[in-house]
Scaffold this active site. Structure first.
Site, PDB file in Angstrom:
ATOM      1  N   PHE A  63      22.417  10.664  69.274  1.00  0.00           N
ATOM      2  CA  PHE A  63      23.304  11.662  69.864  1.00  0.00           C
ATOM      3  C   PHE A  63      23.852  11.176  71.203  1.00  0.00           C
ATOM      4  CE2 PHE A  63      18.970  12.638  71.179  1.00  0.00           C
ATOM      5  CZ  PHE A  63      19.067  12.930  72.530  1.00  0.00           C
TER       6      PHE A  63
ATOM      7  N   SER B 147      27.584  16.237  72.300  1.00  0.00           N
ATOM      8  CA  SER B 147      28.844  16.384  71.572  1.00  0.00           C
ATOM      9  C   SER B 147      28.775  15.796  70.171  1.00  0.00           C
ATOM     10  CB  SER B 147      29.991  15.728  72.344  1.00  0.00           C
ATOM     11  OG  SER B 147      29.692  14.362  72.604  1.00  0.00           O
ATOM     12  N   HIS B 148      27.972  14.731  69.991  1.00  0.00           N
ATOM     13  CA  HIS B 148      27.831  14.075  68.694  1.00  0.00           C
ATOM     14  C   HIS B 148      26.346  13.971  68.368  1.00  0.00           C
ATOM     15  CE1 HIS B 148      31.790  12.928  70.079  1.00  0.00           C
ATOM     16  NE2 HIS B 148      32.093  12.412  68.911  1.00  0.00           N
ATOM     17  N   ASN B 149      25.998  14.233  67.122  1.00  0.00           N
ATOM     18  CA  ASN B 149      24.599  14.178  66.707  1.00  0.00           C
ATOM     19  C   ASN B 149      24.553  13.798  65.229  1.00  0.00           C
ATOM     20  OD1 ASN B 149      21.848  14.471  66.407  1.00  0.00           O
ATOM     21  ND2 ASN B 149      21.807  16.679  66.761  1.00  0.00           N
TER      22      ASN B 149
END
Length: 340
Positions: free
Chosen positions: A110, A97-99
């Site tokens: 991430f 979802s986050h990187n």
């Protein structure tokens, strides 16, 4: 009706949809009544903010673990010439979802989650990604203790510098196929219209009372953290965002974690494991409008906790920031494609 200046009204609306989103048939009318304005004006503000990408998404925020998913923060060490290819590979995974790229030898950070029915599991999935991206090394940083997770950017500059953390106890809720129908719809980005939940009511052929009762059950059980809007930090004026990591004595982690989490500028606060090549175990995500704002918060935390070392990790590039689509077929498809 008292007229609030437009910019002030906009900032008040943006704070409310992050903090206290009304779970009502007409939530934007409720906000309008509270701010002594009209529903039309609130909707105009929100639709304009959505067009300008200030608002990323407005939907239910679920607890990944309570939905049966396994998740972790992960850091890869990637050669500079391999970063673009690494990003392409990582961003295909539906659970990432986050990187971000950050200023450290471990330069790619991430968050990843794998589904309850994963054939590979979390660690094997990470190993596959490390091999495909030619990572020189990596660390897996699961949550050992959660002190805070709540992204609420103070758009009004009126919030207290520190806040009292709510102590919550949760009821038991056994998820059934009935609940999954709601989860799949509640995680969708709503439209800023007078009745934003109408598509769920119509799809499930229920009334509003049933919908809000189910949401209440989700919140009381901790399955849903809250229903809220998430803002694009930089577009909302918060351009100095740092992940600050601290080396603390784990025996005092509860005390120090709660103290760090009490600062309003801290949106995430976790205890994570140490490794021989990574001594930092308390993670705080801090948001500021300026670098000085962020540094002031870091200094304030440093005054109230005991630590051996700390490090500020700023993100130089954002490669992905989305909500996970839970119970999507994409998880199984990715594993079938990459399990070789």
């Amino acid at each position: 009706m008292t007229q609030i200046p437009h910019l002030e009204l906009k900032n008040e609306v943006l704070l409310r949809i992050q903090k206290n989103f009304p779970l009502a048939k007409k939530p934007f009318l409720a906000i309008a009544n509270e701010l002594h304005t009209t529903e039309e004006e609130v909707l105009n503000i929100l639709n304009k903010a959505k067009e300008e990408n200030i608002i990323r998404q407005t939907s239910a925020i679920f607890d990944t673990k309570k939905l049966g998913y396994s998740s972790s923060l992960v850091a890869f060490e990637i050669a500079s010439e391999d970063i673009d290819n690494t990003v392409d590979i990582l961003n295909t995974h539906p659970g990432i979802s986050h990187n971000y790229e950050r200023n450290h030898t471990f330069n790619i950070w991430f968050t990843i989650a794998v589904a309850p029915n994963s054939a590979l599991g979390l660690e094997k999935t990470i190993e596959i990604l490390a091999k495909k991206t030619k990572a020189k090394g990596f660390i897996i940083l699961p949550t050992l203790k959660l002190f805070k997770i709540s992204v609420k950017l103070d758009t009004t500059n009126k919030e207290e510098k520190q806040e009292e953390l709510a102590k919550r106890s949760f009821t038991e809720l056994e998820l059934t196929p009935y609940h999954y129908k709601f989860i799949k719809l509640l995680q969708m980005d709503i439209k800023f219209v007078s009745e934003p939940f109408k598509f769920i009511v119509d799809e499930l052929k229920i009334n509003y009372d049933e919908l809000f009762n189910v949401i209440k059950d989700f919140i009381n059980s901790g399955v849903m953290r809250r229903f809220a809007s998430i803002l694009n930090h930089r577009k909302a004026g918060f351009s100095a965002n740092a992940m600050v990591v601290w080396e603390i004595d784990e025996s005092n982690s509860q005390e120090f974690g709660e103290k760090a989490a009490s600062f309003s500028a801290v949106s995430h606060c976790y205890l994570r494991p140490k490794y021989p090549n990574w001594n930092y175990n308390l993670f705080t995500m801090i948001h500021g409008k300026t670098t000085q704002d962020t540094k002031d918060t870091i200094d304030d935390i440093a005054k109230v906790i005991e630590y051996k070392d700390r490090m500020e990790l700023y993100s130089s590039r954002e490669f992905k920031k989305v909500r996970i689509i839970y119970f999507s077929d994409e998880f199984e498809t990715w594993e079938k494609t990459n399990n070789n």
